[in-house]
Design an enzyme around this catalytic site. Structure first.
Site, short mmCIF file in Angstrom:
data_model
loop_
_atom_site.label_atom_id
_atom_site.label_comp_id
_atom_site.label_asym_id
_atom_site.label_seq_id
_atom_site.Cartn_x
_atom_site.Cartn_y
_atom_site.Cartn_z
N CYS A 132 0.36 22.74 28.48
CA CYS A 132 0.06 21.77 29.45
C CYS A 132 -1.43 21.74 29.75
CB CYS A 132 0.73 21.60 30.45
SG CYS A 132 0.37 20.21 31.81
N CYS A 135 -2.74 20.73 32.88
CA CYS A 135 -2.33 21.43 34.21
C CYS A 135 -3.46 22.63 34.00
CB CYS A 135 -1.03 21.85 33.73
SG CYS A 135 0.11 20.66 33.62
N ASP A 136 -3.67 23.12 32.69
CA ASP A 136 -4.18 24.68 32.73
C ASP A 136 -5.75 24.75 32.19
OD1 ASP A 136 -1.82 25.55 33.81
OD2 ASP A 136 -1.14 25.96 31.99
C1 LIG Z 1 3.97 26.16 31.71
C2 LIG Z 1 3.69 25.11 32.75
C3 LIG Z 1 2.78 24.78 33.41
C4 LIG Z 1 2.71 23.51 34.17
N1 LIG Z 1 1.76 23.43 34.88
C5 LIG Z 1 1.79 22.38 35.86
C6 LIG Z 1 0.74 21.98 36.64
O1 LIG Z 1 -0.14 22.90 36.95
N2 LIG Z 1 0.94 20.74 37.47
C7 LIG Z 1 1.78 19.83 37.42
O2 LIG Z 1 1.57 18.89 37.81
N3 LIG Z 1 2.66 20.09 36.05
C8 LIG Z 1 2.50 21.09 35.64
N4 LIG Z 1 3.60 21.26 34.63
C9 LIG Z 1 4.49 20.13 34.28
C10 LIG Z 1 5.58 20.08 35.37
O3 LIG Z 1 6.12 21.41 35.35
C11 LIG Z 1 6.70 19.04 34.79
O4 LIG Z 1 5.97 17.72 34.66
C12 LIG Z 1 7.89 18.84 35.89
O5 LIG Z 1 8.26 20.25 36.34
C13 LIG Z 1 8.89 18.15 35.50
O6 LIG Z 1 10.01 18.00 36.63
P1 LIG Z 1 11.27 17.51 36.34
O7 LIG Z 1 12.08 17.73 37.66
O8 LIG Z 1 11.49 16.17 35.52
O9 LIG Z 1 12.13 18.57 35.44
P2 LIG Z 1 11.75 20.20 35.20
O10 LIG Z 1 10.85 20.84 35.96
O11 LIG Z 1 11.94 20.45 33.62
O12 LIG Z 1 13.30 20.77 35.55
C14 LIG Z 1 14.51 20.34 35.09
C15 LIG Z 1 15.76 20.99 35.74
O13 LIG Z 1 16.98 20.63 35.16
C16 LIG Z 1 17.85 21.56 35.04
N5 LIG Z 1 18.91 21.16 34.05
C17 LIG Z 1 18.76 20.96 32.60
N6 LIG Z 1 19.96 20.74 32.28
C18 LIG Z 1 20.89 20.67 33.19
C19 LIG Z 1 22.17 20.48 33.22
N7 LIG Z 1 23.00 20.17 32.21
N8 LIG Z 1 22.74 20.90 34.37
C20 LIG Z 1 22.27 21.12 35.59
N9 LIG Z 1 20.78 21.18 35.62
C21 LIG Z 1 20.09 21.15 34.50
C22 LIG Z 1 17.05 22.64 34.86
O14 LIG Z 1 17.71 23.87 35.13
C23 LIG Z 1 15.68 22.44 35.74
O15 LIG Z 1 16.01 22.94 37.02
C24 LIG Z 1 3.71 22.13 34.13
C25 LIG Z 1 4.56 22.63 32.78
C26 LIG Z 1 4.73 23.81 32.23
C27 LIG Z 1 5.65 24.01 31.20
#
Ligand SMILES: Cc1cc2nc3c(=O)[nH]c(=O)nc-3n(C[C@H](O)[C@H](O)[C@H](O)COP(=O)(O)OP(=O)(O)OC[C@H]3O[C@@H](n4cnc5c(N)ncnc54)[C@H](O)[C@@H]3O)c2cc1C
Length: 326
Positions: A132, A135-136
């Site tokens: 990302c 982000c970084d």
């Molecule tokens: C390395 C990295 C760095 C990042 N840095 C930043 C940053 O600095 N700033 C920023 O704003 N964004 C950053 N992002 C992006 C940000 O992390 C994502 O946009 C955000 O986490 C998305 O949130 P979400 O809740 O939609 O999903 P996710 O964070 O992907 O969470 C999904 C969740 O669903 C759960 N899950 C999946 N399938 C199942 C199932 N069948 N049953 C139960 N649970 C399940 C997983 O265990 C997890 O807990 C970064 C991403 C990465 C990979």
């Protein structure tokens, strides 16, 4: 059998935010946080762009705070994966192994994951490898960086990086980019950008941080080694929607469709703006009482703050739906 008002599937920023809103509204909430409680931010070090933390916050700390905040209002959090769902009736059923949990509504917030090259580069995430650039990129001021990919995401990452890095080399396995013409032109005309065409990154090395990569020219077979500070993998994302295939409407790339994304899609407008904003449920999926939020829906922005914002929207829609379906 345990019955809740709402089951939230996913323990990332979107899931925990919806759980905060829902449980604070005195609804009974079960969060199934899956195999990766905390979601994608668990893998990152410092998050500098989440509002409210002027000095930045470590990704895992931010997620622990969100989980604690959800629990404060009574949400139950289980670190378990939903393995099967039946979302058809008024009462929704979610299985964890043999155990079934029931609820009047479900919020799907299962997120997405970045496609990786498959050479073990995951172990350097937060230590030189990123998926990302938004982000970084700011962590790579005056550094030497590489981007892998040839689509619009790779071009966007490259353009985000040139603002900070001294050098950005794009490694692409074909002889031309897939990205839109305008994005390609912006990238190729930037003096900081070099391109290694017909090339693949085949090895990553360094301890404890990534410090070098090996790149293979797929036409000649020649292998070259490059020292670097950062490797940005921009070869696409996979939404976590396998559990919902054939059960909820997904778009052609597998992202969960909601009324809002259907409205925004360029092919057809399913509902009018008035119906959606004033009378409808913008975050509702193709099934009544099932809502979607965060990266599992959002193929565009993919940020923690947008995921959290959508989690809030899904919670408010769920509250309104439950109010209307007592
Ligand atoms: C390395 C990295 C760095 C990042 N840095 C930043 C940053 O600095 N700033 C920023 O704003 N964004 C950053 N992002 C992006 C940000 O992390 C994502 O946009 C955000 O986490 C998305 O949130 P979400 O809740 O939609 O999903 P996710 O964070 O992907 O969470 C999904 C969740 O669903 C759960 N899950 C999946 N399938 C199942 C199932 N069948 N049953 C139960 N649970 C399940 C997983 O265990 C997890 O807990 C970064 C991403 C990465 C990979």
């Amino acid at each position: 059998m345990t019955k809740y008002d709402v089951i939230v599937i996913g323990g990332g920023p979107s899931g925990y935010t919806s759980a905060i809103y829902l449980s604070r509204d005195t609804l009974s909430v079960l969060v199934l946080a899956g195999a990766q409680p905390g979601g994608q931010l668990i893998f990152t070090s410092e998050v500098e762009n989440f509002p409210g933390f002027s000095k930045g916050i470590m990704g895992p700390d931010l997620m622990t705070e969100m989980e604690t905040q959800a629990k404060r209002f009574g949400a139950e959090v289980m670190y378990s994966e939903a393995t099967k769902v039946d979302l058809t009736g008024e009462i929704k059923k979610v299985w964890v192994g043999e155990t079934v949990y029931e609820a009047r509504a479900v919020v799907v917030s299962t997120g997405a994951s970045s496609k990786m090259i498959g050479i073990g580069e995951e172990k350097y995430i937060g230590r030189g490898v990123s998926t990302c650039a938004v982000c970084d990129a700011a962590f790579f001021k005056n550094k030497k960086t590489f981007v892998v990919g040839g689509g619009d995401s790779a071009m966007e990452d490259t353009l985000a990086l040139v603002k900070f890095a001294d050098e950005v080399t794009v490694v692409h396995r074909r002889g031309e980019f897939r990205a839109s013409k305008i994005m390609q032109e912006r990238v190729l005309s930037n003096p900081k950008v070099k391109v290694l065409w017909n090339s693949e990154v085949i090895e990553v090395a360094g301890e404890p941080k990534l410090s070098s990569i090996k790149v293979k020219d797929v036409k000649t077979g020649k292998i070259t080694e490059h020292n670097l500070d950062g490797l940005f993998v921009a070869i696409g994302h996979v939404p976590t929607t396998k559990l919902f295939e054939g059960k909820l409407e997904l778009n052609e790339s597998g992202y969960l469709r909601t009324t809002m994304t259907a409205l925004m899609s360029d092919t057809k407008w399913r509902v009018s703006e008035k119906d959606m904003w004033l009378d409808g449920y913008p975050t509702m999926t193709s099934i009544e009482g099932v809502f979607g939020c965060g990266d599992v829906v959002d193929y565009r922005y993919r940020q923690a703050i947008t995921a959290a914002g959508m989690g809030c929207q899904a919670a408010l829609d769920t509250e309104k739906y439950l109010e209307n379906h007592k």
